[in-house]
Design a protein around this motif. Sequence first.
Motif, PDB file in Angstrom:
ATOM      1  N   GLU A  26       0.735  -1.219   0.131  1.00  9.16           N
ATOM      2  CA  GLU A  26      -0.106  -0.118  -0.084  1.00  9.16           C
ATOM      3  C   GLU A  26       0.878   1.221   0.013  1.00  9.16           C
ATOM      4  N   VAL A 119       3.570   7.070  -2.704  1.00  9.10           N
ATOM      5  CA  VAL A 119       2.252   6.769  -3.047  1.00  9.10           C
ATOM      6  C   VAL A 119       1.182   8.016  -2.642  1.00  9.10           C
ATOM      7  N   HIS A 145      -2.586   0.100  -6.360  1.00  7.29           N
ATOM      8  CA  HIS A 145      -3.002  -0.172  -4.878  1.00  7.29           C
ATOM      9  C   HIS A 145      -3.793  -1.149  -4.789  1.00  7.29           C
TER      10      HIS A 145
END
Length: 161
Positions: A26, A119, A145
Motif C-alpha cells: 500500500e 504513493v 494499490h
Amino acid sequence: MLIRDAVTDDWPRIWPFWHRIVAAAETYAWDPDTDEQAARALWMSPAKRVYVAEDPAGTVVGSAYLTANYGGPAAHVANAGFMVDPARTGRGIGRALAEHVLAEAVRHGYRAMVFNAVVETNPAVRLWTSLGFTVLATIPEAFDHPRHGPVGLHVMHKPLV
C-alpha cells in the motif's frame, strides 16, 4: 522515545514490521514478496545511515534510513525511507523519525531531500507536507494499490538550507 543509529543486531526487530508494511503493498513501490535476506540488503545497506526508534521499554517501533539520492555533483541531495510498526501508528513516531533524519541530513551536509515515489494515498503525505515538502510532480496511475486501484506516485522535495 530514543532514536539512535541502528546496529546489525537491530535487523531482527525491524524485519517483522518491514515485512508487514511491504507485503501490504500500500505504501512502498517494493516487491511485496521481498524475502528477508533481500530486505536486509535493501534497508541495512552500508551506503545508508540507518536509525531506529525505541519506546521506553527498548522495543524497536520504527526505523528510517538516510542516503544520497544521486551521486557525483548531485550527491548533496538526500533520500530517506521510513517505517513505523503498523501497531504503533498515530503516536508521533513517524514525525520524530522524520525530524531526526532531517536534522541528520543537514548535519551530514545535504542541501535538499527528495522522495522519488510517495504513493499519493499514503497518509504520510500529510506528514511530509507539514514538514515543508512539496509535490513536484505526480506520475499518474503509476502504483497498483490493492484497495484503490491505480494511483499516482508523488515526487516530493524539501530544501534543507
